[in-house]
Write a protein that holds these residues in place. Sequence first.
Motif: not given
Length: 426
Positions: A71, A186, A188-189, A289, A292-293, A335
């Motif tokens: 990741l 994270t 994700y961002c 994912h 976090m969105q 994001k």
Amino acid sequence: MKLSFNSACVHGTYRAQSGEPQELPIAQSTTYRYYNTADVAALFDLQSDSHMYTRISNPTVAALEGKMNLLEGGVAAVATSSGQSATLMALLNICQAGDHILASSNIYGGSHNLIAVSFEKLGISHTLVNPDCSLEEILAAATPNTKVLFAESLANPALTILDFEKWSIAAKKLGVPLIVDNTLATPYCCHPLELGADIVVHSTTKYSDGHATSVGGIVIDGGTFDWEASGKYSQLTQPDESYHGLVYTQAFGKAAFAVKLRSQLLRDFGAVMAPQNAWLTHLGLETLHLRMQRHCENALALAAYLQQSPYVQWVNYPGLDGNTYHALAEKYMPKGCGGVLTFGVKGGLETGMKFIENLEMTSLVVHVGDLRTSVLHPSSTTHRQLSETEQVAAGIRPELIRVSVGIEEIRDIIADFEQALQKSCK
């Protein structure tokens, strides 16, 4: 059932064989069986990637390490018992008495106390600088014995966004690695290793787990730093007598930092992640994912609501237009800016405390990153070890309320905040 666990000394992944369950098994064992002494000797000489003892590595923990490594885009990862131990060992892996740490002033209170108090007792000095200061000011704060720059991608709870370009340039000019705590953002961002960081740390207790079940931490080695170039890092470039003179950079190349951390610091300090916690965190990552969105969407919506509330003095969330860090957010975190925001209720500390007590759905907890919405008053709790001056330098105002926005229906979250504000501000 045959299990395949690979590269224990560096990072591990679980690969299910044909016809086997897809779920990761829990290797709830402290030890492993071998059939000849040569195999065990190879383990203790770091010539084998099998597991020798769960304090050093474990199949289930290795699977989590492999997933986090993928990741973040590193070359190796090492899981630890907590986020605090991840930061501790990442720094101690290259710092010793007489060395100096240059860090951002608005890091998490626990990290601040570790560096400013505990490390000082070990003979490791430090300097804290405002993360928004100029490149020249960062360089001027360094000393000949500076070994590392340390910062957070998204500061907890100041919510400042690191200017990766400036800090990575500073690290390169000083010839030291940049270690970034990426807990709140994270993978994700934000991807610190793609933005100039050399090593990433996480408290996996937060969003990685996401369900408030498991304390843990992890260190991801980007494999980008040249440990031999400056001559400063003899721990990695000179023989380690506890492993028969092994030289980490020669034996493990780009993964030298991670292997040394595992084989030396985990071995000696024992801050290892439990297999059960690794399994739960690995499970949490499967929905990171998606969560976090939703965290990002809900946090932005709540911040926008609070910004318009007549009961609120100020709101801090980088995703808001007009926020000081909005431009950096668009540059480094397109994001989303995570699920944490801060705000101040009109009326100051007393009204703020009433607000917290009047919340019904939202919980008062010392935690962030849970899928449930929660609040906290940092100046009287997580940052109480800091003086008032240090709190202000870290972005902690007396009336500041930190909100970890969950993934519940946003209308329910806003309704809870609205009724609590109305009751508190009468």
